[in-house]
Design an enzyme around this catalytic site. Structure first.
Site, PDB file in Angstrom:
ATOM      1  CE  LYS A 123       2.649  -1.548  -0.337  1.00 30.93           C
ATOM      2  NZ  LYS A 123       2.742  -1.090   1.050  1.00 30.93           N
ATOM      3  CB  SER A 125      -0.711   0.948   1.846  1.00 27.55           C
ATOM      4  OG  SER A 125       0.428   0.677   2.634  1.00 27.55           O
TER       5      SER A 125
END
EC number: 3.5.2.15
Length: 368
Positions: free
Chosen positions: A160, A228
């Site tokens: 992330k 992401s």
């Protein structure tokens, strides 16, 4: 000799991005010790773009829940990775990863989990080699935590990562620094790309990460990275999933790489590598009960074609290209596994070949 560890993974639905009820039900039933949680992945129903605050909403709700259960210091060490966008038939859900005491090592190998965190990045570092190098360091730390020495035993690395906002760019410019891009949406791709190349660097898939290669040279990529980007953080959070004979349990992970968005054979190979048959193109119901999670990346090809035929994903001014790709890849995988709560993340820069992406399967080994 230290006692073996056992990985646990719970897949639960969410009614909305702030809904933690299904996770808390696991606590109340005794099925999950909140202190054992090391990471939570979530697919939220936002647009997956810069202003997708469903991710931040979910992180806030999960953080508050964890603080109540295990305290602020322990909650800070849990990696929270929210991926926005459940286009098509994809179902919003959480994947809760925990590490529990084991009994005896599994000689066949069992799922092993490690997490790592980078420092917070200055805006001018996002999408550039310093981000890749920091991610590589965090991946190595996560592998060490998981007890995985062989990169070949790493089957999925979730990162992330942050993105650039107008406010962050202004702060950099006020200090006389330049940023990788002044387009906030483009910064998502550069951040994902730098993170993926950091994974590739740590695993020996690339020898170096030149600044000019990030977001440009698609020949450089990782076969196991999934990145992401989101507005809700300024550091990178890393989750390494692999197999180890030092771990206990019946969970195992396998992966393959989709060459394009309709590469169903790659999905079948990943399923079979995880011990799941694909009779008639779909995992039979009797075996499907052993399927625990599917995680994949989705990306439209940069050259605008799929096997020689034109696609319009990059040309649609109404629907973002990554949203098209998530729906397409989600449909292909759903058809193979017979369910829709699968973790398909859009934006696969340097994550698999141009237009393709990694797909990982976590399943319980067949009895005996």
């Amino acid at each position: 000799m230290s006692k073996p560890r056992r990985a646990a993974l719970h897949r639960v639905p969410m009614r909305h991005p702030g809904d933690t009820a299904a996770i808390e039900a696991l606590f109340e039933s005794g099925a999950l010790n909140p202190a054992a949680i090391v990471a939570i992945l979530g697919k939220t129903e936002g647009n997956g773009c810069v202003n997708d605050f469903t991710r931040a909403y979910a992180v806030q709700s999960l953080s508050l829940m964890l603080v109540r259960r295990i305290g602020a210091a322990a909650a800070e060490r849990v990696a929270l990775v929210m991926s926005g966008g459940t286009e098509g038939g994809l179902s919003p859900h959480f994947l809760v990863l925990a590490v529990e005491p084991g009994e005896a090592p599994n000689p066949a190998g069992a799922l092993a989990i490690g997490t790592g965190f980078t420092r917070d990045f200055a805006p001018e570092e996002i999408g550039r080699p310093p981000q890749a190098e920091a991610v590589a360091e965090a991946v190595r730390a996560a592998m060490a935590e998981a007890g995985i020495a062989d990169p070949a035993q790493v089957h999925y690395v979730q990162v992330k990562c942050p993105l650039l906002t107008t406010e962050r760019m202004a702060a950099a410019q006020a200090r006389g620094a330049t940023v990788a891009t002044e387009d906030t949406y483009a910064s998502m791709g550069l951040s994902r790309g730098a993170s993926a190349l950091g994974v590739a660097l740590a695993l020996g898939e690339v020898a170096a990460v030149p600044a000019a290669a990030i977001g440009r040279d698609w020949s450089l990529h990782s076969g196991v990275a999934s990145a992401s980007a989101g507005v809700e953080l300024e550091r990178c959070e890393v989750i390494v999933l692999g197999n180890s004979t030092d771990w206990d349990g019946d969970l195992a992970i396998a992966h393959d790489v989709m060459g394009d968005t309709i590469d169903l054979p790659a999905v079948h190979r990943a399923l079979r590598a995880a011990g799941l048959p694909t009779e008639d193109g779909q995992v039979p119901e009797a075996s499907a009960v052993r399927l625990v999670a599917v995680l994949a990346k989705a990306e439209p090809s940069s050259f605008g074609q799929i096997r020689g035929q034109r696609h319009i994903m990059w040309d649609d001014s109404d629907i973002n290209a990554t949203r098209h790709a998530r729906a397409l890849v989600g449909g292909v995988i759903a058809g193979a596994v017979g369910r829709t709560d699968i973790f398909v993340s859009g934006g696969a820069e340097h994550q698999g070949p141009d237009g393709g992406g990694p797909v990982a399967v976590i399943a319980r080994r067949a009895p005996g």
